[in-house]
Structures are given as C-alpha cells and as structure tokens.
Design a protein around this motif. Structure first.
Motif, PDB file in Angstrom:
ATOM      1  N   ILE A 196       1.240  -1.247  -0.157  1.00 23.96           N
ATOM      2  CA  ILE A 196      -0.224   0.086   0.166  1.00 23.96           C
ATOM      3  C   ILE A 196       1.080   1.509   0.393  1.00 23.96           C
ATOM      4  CG2 ILE A 196      -1.874   1.669   1.373  1.00 23.96           C
ATOM      5  CD1 ILE A 196      -2.924  -1.348   2.404  1.00 23.96           C
ATOM      6  N   VAL A 197       2.407   1.159   0.633  1.00 26.56           N
ATOM      7  CA  VAL A 197       2.690   1.949   0.602  1.00 26.56           C
ATOM      8  C   VAL A 197       3.731   2.713  -0.477  1.00 26.56           C
ATOM      9  CG1 VAL A 197       5.266   3.475   1.750  1.00 26.56           C
ATOM     10  CG2 VAL A 197       3.805   2.529   3.437  1.00 26.56           C
ATOM     11  N   SER A 198       4.062   1.685  -1.156  1.00 25.45           N
ATOM     12  CA  SER A 198       4.607   1.918  -2.629  1.00 25.45           C
ATOM     13  C   SER A 198       3.326   2.670  -3.929  1.00 25.45           C
ATOM     14  CB  SER A 198       5.546   0.533  -3.282  1.00 25.45           C
ATOM     15  OG  SER A 198       4.247  -0.351  -3.492  1.00 25.45           O
ATOM     16  N   LYS A 199       2.458   1.804  -3.755  1.00 26.28           N
ATOM     17  CA  LYS A 199       1.099   2.638  -4.954  1.00 26.28           C
ATOM     18  C   LYS A 199       0.349   3.726  -4.300  1.00 26.28           C
ATOM     19  CE  LYS A 199       0.666   0.438  -7.727  1.00 26.28           C
ATOM     20  NZ  LYS A 199       1.510   0.118  -8.795  1.00 26.28           N
ATOM     21  N   VAL A 200       0.586   4.551  -3.513  1.00 24.72           N
ATOM     22  CA  VAL A 200      -0.132   5.711  -2.424  1.00 24.72           C
ATOM     23  C   VAL A 200       1.116   6.227  -3.238  1.00 24.72           C
ATOM     24  CG1 VAL A 200       0.081   7.127  -0.373  1.00 24.72           C
ATOM     25  CG2 VAL A 200      -1.265   4.901  -0.737  1.00 24.72           C
ATOM     26  N   ARG A 201       2.445   5.983  -2.962  1.00 23.92           N
ATOM     27  CA  ARG A 201       3.338   7.268  -3.147  1.00 23.92           C
ATOM     28  C   ARG A 201       3.963   7.167  -4.846  1.00 23.92           C
ATOM     29  NH1 ARG A 201       7.041  10.219  -3.772  1.00 23.92           N
ATOM     30  NH2 ARG A 201       5.524  11.370  -3.143  1.00 23.92           N
ATOM     31  N   GLU A 202       3.229   6.093  -5.310  1.00 28.04           N
ATOM     32  CA  GLU A 202       3.227   6.346  -6.455  1.00 28.04           C
ATOM     33  C   GLU A 202       2.333   7.042  -7.137  1.00 28.04           C
ATOM     34  OE1 GLU A 202       1.513   3.020 -10.370  1.00 28.04           O
ATOM     35  OE2 GLU A 202       3.182   2.568  -8.989  1.00 28.04           O
ATOM     36  N   MET A 203       1.053   6.474  -6.968  1.00 25.62           N
ATOM     37  CA  MET A 203       0.323   7.658  -7.130  1.00 25.62           C
ATOM     38  C   MET A 203       0.199   9.711  -6.945  1.00 25.62           C
ATOM     39  SD  MET A 203      -3.712   5.344  -6.394  1.00 25.62           S
ATOM     40  CE  MET A 203      -4.289   4.707  -7.696  1.00 25.62           C
ATOM     41  N   VAL A 204       0.948   9.608  -6.117  1.00 24.28           N
ATOM     42  CA  VAL A 204       0.670  10.862  -5.731  1.00 24.28           C
ATOM     43  C   VAL A 204       1.925  11.069  -6.474  1.00 24.28           C
ATOM     44  CG1 VAL A 204       2.624  12.045  -3.912  1.00 24.28           C
ATOM     45  CG2 VAL A 204       0.118  10.369  -3.074  1.00 24.28           C
ATOM     46  N   PHE A 244      -3.251   1.678   4.810  1.00 26.52           N
ATOM     47  CA  PHE A 244      -4.398   3.164   3.813  1.00 26.52           C
ATOM     48  C   PHE A 244      -3.511   4.673   4.974  1.00 26.52           C
ATOM     49  CE2 PHE A 244      -7.171   6.053   1.711  1.00 26.52           C
ATOM     50  CZ  PHE A 244      -6.116   6.272   0.955  1.00 26.52           C
ATOM     51  N   PHE A 245      -4.077   4.559   5.475  1.00 25.82           N
ATOM     52  CA  PHE A 245      -4.048   5.819   6.291  1.00 25.82           C
ATOM     53  C   PHE A 245      -2.846   6.102   6.830  1.00 25.82           C
ATOM     54  CE2 PHE A 245      -8.786   5.407   7.433  1.00 25.82           C
ATOM     55  CZ  PHE A 245      -9.195   5.974   6.591  1.00 25.82           C
ATOM     56  N   ALA A 246      -2.552   4.661   7.517  1.00 26.25           N
ATOM     57  CA  ALA A 246      -0.518   5.321   7.756  1.00 26.25           C
ATOM     58  C   ALA A 246       0.293   5.290   6.610  1.00 26.25           C
ATOM     59  CB  ALA A 246      -0.200   3.721   8.094  1.00 26.25           C
ATOM     60  N   ALA A 247       0.081   4.888   4.991  1.00 25.92           N
ATOM     61  CA  ALA A 247       0.774   5.838   4.002  1.00 25.92           C
ATOM     62  C   ALA A 247       0.837   7.152   4.033  1.00 25.92           C
ATOM     63  CB  ALA A 247       0.081   4.123   2.776  1.00 25.92           C
ATOM     64  N   LEU A 248      -1.126   7.145   3.911  1.00 28.90           N
ATOM     65  CA  LEU A 248      -0.868   8.882   3.599  1.00 28.90           C
ATOM     66  C   LEU A 248      -0.013   9.629   4.796  1.00 28.90           C
ATOM     67  CD1 LEU A 248      -4.468   8.923   3.211  1.00 28.90           C
ATOM     68  CD2 LEU A 248      -2.831   9.222   1.770  1.00 28.90           C
TER      69      LEU A 248
END
Length: 340
Positions: A122-130, A158-162
C-alpha cells in the motif's frame, strides 16, 4: 507562472486504489515466512497481547507453518505467471476496471491495485499515485462484508501510508458493499449459471464465509451480521425457500470458539444426514485464493465425500466476470461522486 527551479507538476487526477488481502511472492520457505510474519503479526488479525503472541509466532509457528502453507500454495500456484491465483485475478480485475473507468473519465483517473500483506504494498502504490498527480484517492478494500481483520486493517495501512506523504491527497474509503443490489445480483447470477450447468440440483447451497473468533462479535464487529444478511439477500434474489442456503464459517485457527457452524463440520453433518449433493459458494471473497481453491474445493470437498457425500460443486468467486466488474464499477462511481 512557475519559477524556473520549480519542480515539474503532473496533471491532477483522481486515483482509485483497490486492495485485497495479499499473497506470498512464492511458495518457498522464506517467501512464505515473510508473508506469514507480516500477516500474523497484525494485531487486527491476532489480538493476543504482543508479549505473549510474538514469541510463539516467531519461535514456533514460523518454524513450521511456512512448510505446510507453502505446500498448499504450491497445489494452486499459477506456474505460467509465477504467482498465486489471487495475484493473477486481482490484476485482471484491475485491468478491467481501468478499461471501464477510462472509457468514462479518460486520463482524469488512475486505477491501481495493492495488497495489505506482501506486494505491491500500500505504501508503494500510494507513493506512485501521489507522484503521478493523484490529488484524491478512493481506497477500495475488496471485502463485501466489513471485518476488523480485513477492511479495517487495510484502511489502517492506507492511512499509515498517507502519513508518509508531504502533500497528502484527499481520501475516501469505500464501505462494505454486502447489501449493494449490484453485488447481490452478481452473486445470484453466478449461482444461477452454475446450477444451469448441473445435471442434478444440489440438496443445499452452502455459503461459506471466512471465520473469526466469536468474541469479536460480542466486541462489536458487524462481520457476522453482514454475512448472515448476505445469505438472506442472496436467497431472496434467487427466490428460494428458507433452508436452501446455509451460512457457515471456515478457516478456524487456534483453540478458542469461532463463529459457527464450521463449514467442514456442517458439510460432514449433511452427508451423514443423507444429503448426497451440495454446492458451496464463498461470498466473502472477491477473488479465488488459497481459502477457496485449496481449503473449500479440496479439504472441505474431501470432508463431505469422506462422510458419505457424492457430488460436491464449488462455485467460483466472482473474480473478473463481467457482471462483477460492472458491479464494482457502479460502486466506485457512487463513491467518486463530486470528485470526477
């Protein structure tokens, strides 16, 4: 006008990030150990006090469980693509959703998938999206029924990734959709299609849900209620009588009491009672995985036949069937309201 030394800004868009439970990278010992360690270390999954649980996990369970779990994964592994069926199916679902949503919104949306445990994280995909300009992200855990050990822990991650992002995108999470008419219709259609292919109508349809400790129900987790209602809505949509569909719970772990009846015991009871022909569906799973392909289709099927049953039919998950993709697209569109 931006100054010359200003970093390049991507075109603003909205991200849709669908999430499933996860999968090991392989069925070898170390791949399985890494995956099981991450999964079973989650306090949402096993809520035993850390001081008591972690030594048991690290020193005992992770010494032998990777071998038995690896053997189970090997029996269902997609050798052609070098991955588990859950990974193959989730990717296919995402590709289909991407095509549907691109047809509606063009390049205003980015559709990706992630796993709560394992890869892609989840961390990697949130980073990619941002990095790709997603100023809003709709996070969609693919669990029809809410449970703390599935939906909530995915949202937690998800919230931790944000928290790691300098510029946090606006975010929404998709709630449980077990009662959504499009999901119920897709589930019923899959049953109708399966029954149309059978020479003999099953005596019962077993709706087998993943289990959880019974005390979670008393602590306020609505999962059991969501499961029972899913079965009722499915029965009503099919137009069947009471008793034609039975709710059961599988995948019990540990010694404490879990939600009952247990699937493996119920199918054996039915066989001993003279029911020779049953079908099983797994409404809590959006994609076929180790719990359906190995546990239901093999272990539970064997238990039914060993107790005297004759015909056991597993009805696959909705996977990337068109009617499922249409249902998921409708749910996504409803939750994107005002964003795109």
């Amino acid at each position: 006008m931006l100054p010359n030394n200003h970093p390049t800004l991507p075109t603003a868009k909205t991200g849709i990030l669908v999430a499933n439970l996860g999968t090991p990278d392989g069925y070898d010992y170390w791949s399985m150990r890494r995956y099981l360690d991450e999964f079973l270390s989650d306090p949402r999954v096993v809520d035993t006090p850390r001081w008591k649980w972690l030594p048991i996990l690290k020193l005992i369970i992770l010494s032998f469980r990777p071998f038995t779990s690896g053997k189970a994964y090997k029996s269902i592994w997609n050798e052609d693509q070098g991955e588990s069926p859950l990974m193959t199916i989730t990717r296919a679902q995402t590709d289909a959703l991407r095509e549907q949503l691109a047809a509606q919104y063009g390049d205003k949306v980015q559709v990706e998938f992630t796993m709560r445990y394992g890869n892609p994280s989840i961390v990697s995909k949130v980073r990619e999206m941002v990095e790709n300009g997603c100023e809003r992200i709709l996070f969609f855990p693919l669990y029809p029924q809410y449970a703390g050990a599935t939906t909530a822990t995915a949202n937690d991650a998800f919230f931790a990734a944000l928290k790691k992002e300098t510029m946090q995108p606006a975010s929404r999470t998709v709630p449980a959709y077990f009662a959504h008419p499009a999901y119920v219709d897709a589930l019923a259609t899959s049953v109708e299609h399966a029954y149309a292919q059978m020479e003999t109508r099953p005596d019962h349809l077993i709706a087998s849900y993943h289990g959880m400790p019974h005390r979670y129900l008393t602590q306020g987790d609505p999962y059991h209620c969501h499961c029972v209602k899913s079965t009722r809505l499915l029965k009503e949509r099919l137009g069947w009588e009471d008793g034609e569909i039975i709710s059961t719970f599988q995948s019990r772990f540990g010694v404490e009491e879990w939600l009952k009846p247990y699937t493996v015991e119920e199918v054996a009871r039915l066989a001993k009672a003279g029911k020779k022909n049953i079908a099983v569906i797994a409404p809590a799973f959006s994609a076929d995985c180790i719990e359906t392909l190995e546990e239901v289709n093999e272990e539970i099927g064997d238990a039914f036949k060993e107790a005297g049953g004759e015909s056991f039919t597993y009805i696959p998950c909705l996977n990337d069937q068109d009617i499922h993709i249409q249902a998921l697209t409708q749910i996504i569109n409803e939750n994107l309201h005002g964003w795109v």
